[in-house]
Design an enzyme around this catalytic site. Structure first.
Site, PDB file in Angstrom:
ATOM      1  CG  MET A   1      -2.340  22.990 -17.333  1.00  0.00           C
ATOM      2  SD  MET A   1      -3.072  24.308 -16.446  1.00  0.00           S
ATOM      3  CE  MET A   1      -2.220  24.184 -15.010  1.00  0.00           C
TER       4      MET A   1
ATOM      5  CG  LEU B   1       5.756  18.738 -20.242  1.00  0.00           C
ATOM      6  CD1 LEU B   1       5.920  18.075 -21.866  1.00  0.00           C
ATOM      7  CD2 LEU B   1       4.584  18.509 -19.818  1.00  0.00           C
ATOM      8  CG  HIS B   2       7.104  17.754 -13.536  1.00  0.00           C
ATOM      9  ND1 HIS B   2       6.293  16.510 -13.143  1.00  0.00           N
ATOM     10  CD2 HIS B   2       6.413  18.785 -13.220  1.00  0.00           C
ATOM     11  CE1 HIS B   2       5.160  16.855 -12.929  1.00  0.00           C
ATOM     12  NE2 HIS B   2       4.968  18.142 -12.801  1.00  0.00           N
TER      13      HIS B   2
ATOM     14  N   GLY C   1       7.113  13.642 -13.675  1.00  0.00           N
ATOM     15  CA  GLY C   1       5.544  13.324 -13.209  1.00  0.00           C
ATOM     16  C   GLY C   1       4.800  13.174 -14.654  1.00  0.00           C
ATOM     17  CG  HIS C   2       3.719  16.566 -16.939  1.00  0.00           C
ATOM     18  ND1 HIS C   2       4.786  17.627 -16.231  1.00  0.00           N
ATOM     19  CD2 HIS C   2       2.492  16.933 -16.896  1.00  0.00           C
ATOM     20  CE1 HIS C   2       3.771  18.718 -15.694  1.00  0.00           C
ATOM     21  NE2 HIS C   2       2.616  18.231 -16.106  1.00  0.00           N
TER      22      HIS C   2
ATOM     23  CD  GLN D   1      -6.927  24.074 -15.605  1.00  0.00           C
ATOM     24  OE1 GLN D   1      -7.324  23.300 -16.468  1.00  0.00           O
ATOM     25  NE2 GLN D   1      -5.813  23.360 -14.714  1.00  0.00           N
TER      26      GLN D   1
ATOM     27  N   GLY E   1      -2.503  12.170 -13.321  1.00  0.00           N
ATOM     28  CA  GLY E   1      -1.822  11.676 -12.235  1.00  0.00           C
ATOM     29  C   GLY E   1      -2.574  11.724 -10.816  1.00  0.00           C
TER      30      GLY E   1
ATOM     31  CB  VAL F   1       6.585  11.111 -10.230  1.00  0.00           C
ATOM     32  CG1 VAL F   1       8.210  11.307 -10.323  1.00  0.00           C
ATOM     33  CG2 VAL F   1       6.155   9.937 -11.226  1.00  0.00           C
TER      34      VAL F   1
HETATM   35  P1  AMP Z   1      -0.377  19.742 -15.100  1.00  0.00           P
HETATM   36  O1  AMP Z   1       0.329  19.964 -16.046  1.00  0.00           O
HETATM   37  O2  AMP Z   1      -0.116  20.243 -13.834  1.00  0.00           O
HETATM   38  O3  AMP Z   1      -2.053  19.950 -15.483  1.00  0.00           O
HETATM   39  O4  AMP Z   1      -0.632  18.202 -14.818  1.00  0.00           O
HETATM   40  C1  AMP Z   1      -0.907  17.348 -16.101  1.00  0.00           C
HETATM   41  C2  AMP Z   1      -0.955  15.657 -15.557  1.00  0.00           C
HETATM   42  O5  AMP Z   1       0.241  15.584 -14.856  1.00  0.00           O
HETATM   43  C3  AMP Z   1      -2.141  15.722 -14.544  1.00  0.00           C
HETATM   44  O6  AMP Z   1      -2.859  14.316 -14.697  1.00  0.00           O
HETATM   45  C4  AMP Z   1      -1.456  15.535 -13.268  1.00  0.00           C
HETATM   46  O7  AMP Z   1      -2.107  14.867 -12.291  1.00  0.00           O
HETATM   47  C5  AMP Z   1      -0.336  14.937 -13.744  1.00  0.00           C
HETATM   48  N1  AMP Z   1       0.932  15.155 -12.728  1.00  0.00           N
HETATM   49  C6  AMP Z   1       1.295  16.022 -12.410  1.00  0.00           C
HETATM   50  N2  AMP Z   1       2.278  16.311 -11.311  1.00  0.00           N
HETATM   51  C7  AMP Z   1       2.477  14.874 -11.268  1.00  0.00           C
HETATM   52  C8  AMP Z   1       3.316  13.847 -10.495  1.00  0.00           C
HETATM   53  N3  AMP Z   1       4.137  14.502  -9.412  1.00  0.00           N
HETATM   54  N4  AMP Z   1       3.095  12.772 -10.442  1.00  0.00           N
HETATM   55  C9  AMP Z   1       2.219  12.092 -11.473  1.00  0.00           C
HETATM   56  N5  AMP Z   1       1.643  13.033 -12.142  1.00  0.00           N
HETATM   57  C10 AMP Z   1       1.656  14.475 -12.158  1.00  0.00           C
END
Ligand code: AMP
Length: 284
Positions: free
Chosen positions: A32, A35-36, A38-39, A63, A149, A178
């Site tokens: 979404m 980005l950080h 984790g992404h 969602q 993630g 992460v």
């Molecule tokens: P989002 O942008 O929050 O929908 O997340 C996109 C993807 O990044 C999803 O598969 C999340 O599980 C993954 N994600 C978000 N935060 C983290 C994190 N801290 N470590 C690993 N993956 C992450």
């Protein structure tokens, strides 16, 4: 090199088809945005095993509940594209909501049972929106592999189940959570926390670690662990437990007795002011 950015379905399909014609394998990272690292770790995992990496950046309206943060969810597109460039992304799909959900849109995916517990209990309809957009992205991109993630453990289980039930030819790859150096799981929503809440928020991961330690130390009562997690979070001023769960990692049903060899998920959702954070630990 800068990634190509497409906002419409036809150019997305055309660029991906061209990569396929060249015999390239395709990795998809649905996000979404905001980005950080984790992404970034998901993108790097995709980069490592696929020839062509697609990142979708789409704040998926289906969602979000009516009183959730859809409008205020961060959308820093320029910095997101810069992170994608640095991480070697080939293509960014950044559609407007009407492209994904035209006015006559009617079809939704439900993964019954798994969608109704944990986050699904406090966010009705959330996982219906997640499963729907993920299946649409799978059809649009037709990746060989898609990266998710562990941070969103329930989302992972739902996507895995959907792929199995609906015979979707995609390999679901799960990447570790992460964290900041103090243990807080990276999340786009951490930006909502004020300085005091940010300091407090470390209680979430610490509580999970303590719960894991007590299981390793021989605790066999899931109820006792749940209770201890609640107490621990409750003791942090301003932290409000949404759920403190000890569930079977596959069915997401509440565990009673902790049986060695049976994978468990310790999961927390905690509110700090208006910000709801989730985290979890998988006990293999
Ligand atoms: P989002 O942008 O929050 O929908 O997340 C996109 C993807 O990044 C999803 O598969 C999340 O599980 C993954 N994600 C978000 N935060 C983290 C994190 N801290 N470590 C690993 N993956 C992450």
């Amino acid at each position: 090199m800068k990634p190509a950015v497409v906002a419409e379905i036809e150019p997305l399909r055309a660029v991906v088809a061209e990569a396929r014609r060249k015999g390239q394998t395709i990795g998809l990272v649905p996000t979404m945005g905001a980005l950080h690292d984790g992404h970034r770790s998901l993108i790097e995992a995709a980069r490592g095993r696929n020839d062509f990496v697609v990142v979708s950046i789409f704040v998926n309206p289906t969602q979000f509940g009516p009183n959730e943060d859809l409008q205020r969810y961060p959308r820093p597109l320029a910095t997101d594209l810069e992170l994608c460039r640095q991480a070697g992304v080939d293509l960014v799909f950044h559609p407007r909501p009407e492209v994904v959900y035209p006015p006559d849109y009617r079809s939704y995916v439900e993964v019954t049972g798994l969608q109704d517990v944990l986050c699904g209990a406090s966010r009705p309809g959330h996982f219906r929106g997640v499963a729907t957009v993920v299946l649409k992205l799978f059809h649009l991109v037709q990746p060989d592999r898609a990266y998710f993630g562990q941070k969103d453990a329930q989302q992972v289980r739902i996507v895995q189940q959907m792929v199995k039930d609906l015979n979707v030819p995609v390999e679901v790859c799960v990447c570790p959570t992460v964290r900041e150096t103090d243990g807080l799981a990276l999340s786009s929503r951490n930006a909502y926390l004020d300085a005091g809440e940010r300091r407090l928020a470390t209680v979430v991961y610490r509580t999970l670690i303590e719960a894991r330690r007590s299981i390793e130390g021989g605790e066999r009562s899931a109820a006792a662990i749940r209770e201890r997690m609640r107490e621990r979070i409750g003791a942090a001023p301003g932290a409000v437990v949404d759920y403190a769960a000890v569930v079977d990692a596959e069915t997401l049903c509440e565990a009673t007795e902790i049986e060695p060899g049976r994978p468990l998920l310790l999961a927390l959702a905690v509110k700090f002011g208006g910000t709801r954070l989730i985290d979890n630990l998988l006990i293999p």
